[in-house]
Design a protein around this motif. Structure first.
Motif, PDB file in Angstrom:
ATOM      1  N   GLY A 193      -3.263  -1.617  -7.092  1.00 48.74           N
ATOM      2  CA  GLY A 193      -4.191  -0.521  -7.365  1.00 48.74           C
ATOM      3  C   GLY A 193      -5.062  -0.109  -6.210  1.00 48.74           C
ATOM      4  N   ILE A 354      10.100  -1.355 -11.572  1.00 47.23           N
ATOM      5  CA  ILE A 354       9.204  -1.280 -10.406  1.00 47.23           C
ATOM      6  C   ILE A 354       8.527   0.090 -10.347  1.00 47.23           C
ATOM      7  CG2 ILE A 354      10.381  -3.002  -8.996  1.00 47.23           C
ATOM      8  CD1 ILE A 354      11.915  -0.738  -7.635  1.00 47.23           C
ATOM      9  N   THR A 356       5.520   1.176 -11.485  1.00 43.67           N
ATOM     10  CA  THR A 356       4.091   1.262 -11.175  1.00 43.67           C
ATOM     11  C   THR A 356       3.712   0.114 -10.231  1.00 43.67           C
ATOM     12  OG1 THR A 356       3.401  -0.189 -12.975  1.00 43.67           O
ATOM     13  CG2 THR A 356       3.659   2.146 -13.515  1.00 43.67           C
ATOM     14  N   PRO A 357       2.571   0.215  -9.582  1.00 44.89           N
ATOM     15  CA  PRO A 357       2.132  -0.910  -8.727  1.00 44.89           C
ATOM     16  C   PRO A 357       2.048  -2.209  -9.515  1.00 44.89           C
ATOM     17  CG  PRO A 357       0.705   1.011  -8.410  1.00 44.89           C
ATOM     18  CD  PRO A 357       1.626   1.351  -9.542  1.00 44.89           C
ATOM     19  N   GLU A 358       1.622  -2.118 -10.784  1.00 44.00           N
ATOM     20  CA  GLU A 358       1.515  -3.321 -11.616  1.00 44.00           C
ATOM     21  C   GLU A 358       2.898  -3.912 -11.892  1.00 44.00           C
ATOM     22  OE1 GLU A 358       0.032  -0.454 -12.194  1.00 44.00           O
ATOM     23  OE2 GLU A 358      -2.111  -0.892 -12.173  1.00 44.00           O
ATOM     24  N   ARG A 360       5.526  -3.627  -9.958  1.00 42.17           N
ATOM     25  CA  ARG A 360       6.039  -4.216  -8.713  1.00 42.17           C
ATOM     26  C   ARG A 360       5.372  -5.568  -8.450  1.00 42.17           C
ATOM     27  NH1 ARG A 360       5.949   1.385  -7.613  1.00 42.17           N
ATOM     28  NH2 ARG A 360       3.929   1.432  -6.554  1.00 42.17           N
TER      29      ARG A 360
END
Lengths: 436, 427
Positions: A193, A354, A356-358, A360
């Motif tokens: 984030g 993969i 969203t950043p969360e 990944r």
């Protein structure tokens, strides 16, 4: 960003993953302890989850109420997420409040109160949560199925323990567990984030500077002995109109070379809406709303399991059909078209893992815990596409044992036992739903 | 273009368009992942059904995955799954929506398939027969054998007397079993048309190319004469309603409901904050009192309805062993009355706002989440921009407003209570 940019070393030899992203003003910090419920002693089931949850209930001189209030004032959620292979302290927060929230998380990790009164309260609350679970047939089926499948193996132990095991847990025991395991080499910090790298690294150094180095050796998981018999556990619950059926066997661990070919096989069998299971059980016959096969991912051998939930009346017919489909899948194998279809689906849909950043971050941490290669994410699609029919066939031959299936059925025994015995010739054990 | 709205500080902008046949189009370009969320929202849900035919909106949603004039049964799913796309759907009181999550290079395929089933679906007897069975099984799963689903259904049945929110979206079992092929065909021809739909695309695409593609596939589809919707107003509730159900539960479960504001109503954000203060998070008043301090309850959840018309503010409590609904009720009443009598202080209000803001941004993280929020607000309130206005309105709520809405909406006389308890054991 390359995998090496995203992975680095953190305080006291810990591992750090970063998935920086500034689209939305939120951030997440996960702290993963590389030891989970599988490391609990057999007579202290639920210890790791208990210790982590107790730490979350008071730290740095703040009692439970004060800690909750301070976190929530920051727009933060701090959850303990127990697992068999790891336990995660998961913090989600508005990015502008990142550092004060991390300060509270650091206190939970490094300065937990571990109060005796809270420990007793946590025991009662965990037992109450078990009561809640008993009203959820799917969760109940999963609890009994894991125990039936794994027996005394650590993966057969409930994450939060049982009523008898909970009475053996205490604050001093939690303290000893945390003092032994909270060390840099056992921890993975993960950021996803809206926090810049420099700021993140400075906060980590500031807040976790007192973390001790070292690590606890991860014990190898015991080898699971095949049961070599087909067996059915009927979990008796009154007034059911439907049965929850879980049926399966242990599978290779995630890092095993046979895992991916077997995952292709499981996808072709029951991993999509047009796969064999869904087509035969739901589309052609309308027997169950869901019909899926899933291969669990873990450091050790998780389950390859089928889930269906037919009406009580249709339960014998559905079970017979699924057993026959499983037999045909194993004995007759898959067609080349089925293998190709499953590979294309898995390769095409990998992006959702993969997205969203969360996502990944979760994948990177899970791969690290389970011993997958560091370039797992980057090479995943190419590896899926490279799987051959021979590899699928070989993995199926080496691992699938139709004679070794565990079957758990949550339903009403007085209505179902007789009809089930007409389609299932193996042993049927009946247990009350509140017995475990 | 009809309108536009920025999303967050990242420079993303949602834009609304409309084709000549009435099809609404909402586009939000977000290339942060090589994926697209492609959703079709129809303005039809269980509120558009009638007694005796409940559940048809949901059962019809199942039929939409079957056969078209060009595609054999199962081909829709097969073609999408072959390229890695994931597809599903949901039906609720005010809407039905179809979701596809796809690799960005598959946009043309999805547009072709979705436009095809919007206008050229084929419904035959065997499909209806099979799906009736599947839905009956789904109902057993979600209601008959799920005590929470059962209580929720009973709460709405008891709380409403004339409004269609009184029947469950999945439908009564007898109605599901009676739905015919003719019913399904009539439902399709009435409600499935471009002028009753909004496409929502979020992800990695070029806006102009996406609009051209949509125009090509949907532009020639005919609009329909949608029936005028009768506005049914539920009369005010003036006395508490309650019912007890004997179920094989481990401990007692309570579900309370009060009629709240509709999603677009001015009071909605203040009610959201009130619910946050009462029951969201470990430091909320009810959780602290019933779960942590007295340990009467093992868990407690409260929610605000996001319906077009007034839905129910729900309070769900699961009691611990040895505790009864009577003891819980006294504490619940006390805490709710306290907030109705005294406004929260600024610190407690700010905490609630912070939590709502954090949840709002987290829900918008995935492409699917953004598309769902936009589609839900557009279809339920008629304007997707209310999603962002609601977030701003939350920031502006004053302490006295929270007190006022609690006193007004969470009034015991307007409450409905359903309880599940285990049969008493013989001594």
């Amino acid at each position: 960003m390359t995998p090496n940019d995203a992975r680095s070393e953190g305080p006291a030899g810990s591992t750090v993953f970063r998935e920086e992203n500034h689209d939305l003003p939120v951030a997440r910090l996960s702290v993963t302890l590389r030891l989970g419920a599988a490391a609990d002693p057999a007579d202290q089931m639920g210890l790791t989850a208990f210790a982590a949850e107790l730490a979350r209930r008071g730290a740095g001189g703040r009692g439970r109420t004060q800690l909750d209030a301070e976190l929530e004032r920051l727009g933060a959620e701090l959850e303990v997420v127990p697992g068999y292979d790891s336990v995660v302290l998961d913090l989600e927060v508005l990015a502008r409040n990142f550092e004060p929230a991390v300060r509270l998380l650091a206190d939970v990790l490094l300065l937990p109160d571990l109060d005796e009164g809270e420990a007793t309260k946590l025991q009662r609350e965990t037992i109450a949560a078990l009561d809640e679970l008993r009203d959820d047939d799917s969760a109940l089926a999963q609890r009994f199925f894991s125990h039936q499948l794994y027996g005394d193996h650590p993966y057969g132990r409930p994450l939060h323990g049982t009523e008898p095991s909970l009475t053996r847990l205490s604050a001093p025991l939690a303290r000893r567990t945390l003092e032994r395991t909270i060390a840099g080499g056992n921890l993975i910090f993960g950021l996803a984030g809206d926090v810049e790298r420099d700021r993140f690294e400075a906060i980590l150094a500031r807040r976790f500077g007192s973390l001790r180095s070292g690590s606890t050796a991860t014990e190898p998981l015991p080898t699971l002995r095949p049961a070599s018999k087909l067996r059915l556990l009927l979990v008796d619950k009154p007034e059911r109109t439907q049965s929850q059926i879980l049926l399966g066997q242990p599978a290779p661990r995630w890092a095993d070379p046979d895992f991916l070919p077997l995952q292709v096989a499981a996808t072709a069998f029951g991993g999509t809406f047009t796969a064999r299971l869904m087509t035969e059980v739901r589309v052609k016959r309308g027997l169950s709303y869901g019909a899926t096969a899933r291969l669990g991912q873990g450091r050790g051998a998780r389950a390859l399991a089928v889930t269906v939930f037919p009406s009580l009346v249709d339960t014998p017919k559905t079970l017979a059909l699924v057993l026959e489909l499983w037999r045909a899948w194993v004995e007759e194998g898959l067609t080349e078209d089925e293998v190709e279809f499953a590979k294309n689906h898995m390769a095409g849909s990998f992006g959702f893992h993969i997205a969203t950043p969360e996502d990944r971050l979760d994948l990177a941490v899970a791969a690290e815990v389970c011993g997958l290669p560091r370039d797992y994410r980057e090479r995943a699609v190419a590896r899926i596409r490279a799987v051959t029919c021979e590899e699928v066939r070989g993995a199926m031959e080496r691992h699938l044992r139709p004679q070794d299936l565990a079957i758990t059925v949550v339903s009403t025994a007085k209505k179902l036992r007789g009809p089930l015995s007409k389609v299932f010739s193996g042993p049927i054990e009946v247990v009350p739903y509140g017995s475990f | 273009m009809e309108s536009e709205q920025p999303l967050g500080a990242g420079g993303r902008i949602a834009r609304k368009f409309r084709l000549a046949n009435g099809l609404g189009i909402l586009l939000l370009r977000d290339p942060s992942a090589p994926l697209i969320a492609y959703q079709t929202w129809f303005g039809v849900g269980s509120r558009h059904e009638r007694e005796g035919k409940t559940g048809i909106a949901h059962l019809f949603e199942h039929l939409m995955f079957n056969q078209t004039e060009q595609l054999a049964p199962g081909e829709f799913d097969r073609r999408l799954e072959a390229v890695g796309a994931e597809t599903n759907a949901a039906t609720w009181v005010d809407w039905t929506f179809y979701r596809n999550s796809l690799p960005r290079e598959q946009l043309a395929l999805v547009a072709e398939l979705e436009a095809d089933r919007m206008a050229h679906l084929v419904v035959h007897d065997p499909q209806v027969t099979s799906e009736r069975e599947v839905v009956a099984n789904e109902r057993r799963f979600r209601v008959e054998d799920d005590v929470d689903g059962f209580l929720s259904e009973q709460l709405y049945r008891l709380a409403y007397t004339v409004h269609p929110y009184r029947w469950p979206t999945i439908g009564w079992m007898a109605d599901i079993e009676g739905i015919t092929t003719e019913d399904a065909r009539a439902f399709y021809h009435t409600y499935y048309a471009p002028n009753n739909a909004t496409l929502v695309l979020v992800g990695d695409f070029e806006e102009r190319a996406a609009l051209d593609l949509i125009e090509r596939h949907y532009g020639t589809l005919p609009s329909s004469n949608l029936p005028a919707e009768e506005r049914i107003v539920e009369p005010p509730q003036t006395a508490e309603r309650r019912e007890l159900f004997i179920k094989p539960v481990a401990t007692e479960r309570l579900l309370w409901g009060w009629r709240g504001p509709g999603l677009a109503e001015e009071d909605h954000p203040a009610v959201e904050i009130a619910v946050e203060i009462l029951a969201s998070g470990q430091s909320s008043r009810l959780v602290r009192r019933l779960v942590i301090e007295t340990e009467i309850a093992s868990s407690l959840h409260m929610s605000v309805p996001e319906f077009r018309d007034p839905g129910l503010v729900e309070l769900r409590v699961i009691l611990q062993r040895g505790h009864s609904a009577v003891a819980a009720k006294a504490l619940l009443d006390e805490e709710i009355d306290r907030l109705a009598a005294t406004a929260p202080d600024e610190e407690e209000l700010e905490k609630a706002k912070c939590r709502i803001e954090a949840r709002f941004w987290h829900s918008l993280r995935p492409h699917d989440g953004k598309a769902e929020a936009l589609g839900h607000y557009q279809t339920t309130t008629g304007d997707y921009r209310r999603l962002f206005r609601a977030a701003e309105r939350v920031r502006a709520v004053a302490p006295a407003e929270v007190q006022r809405v609690v006193a007004h909406y969470l009034d015991a006389r307007r409450r409905t209570i359903v309880t599940a308890a285990a049969p008493r054991r013989k001594s």
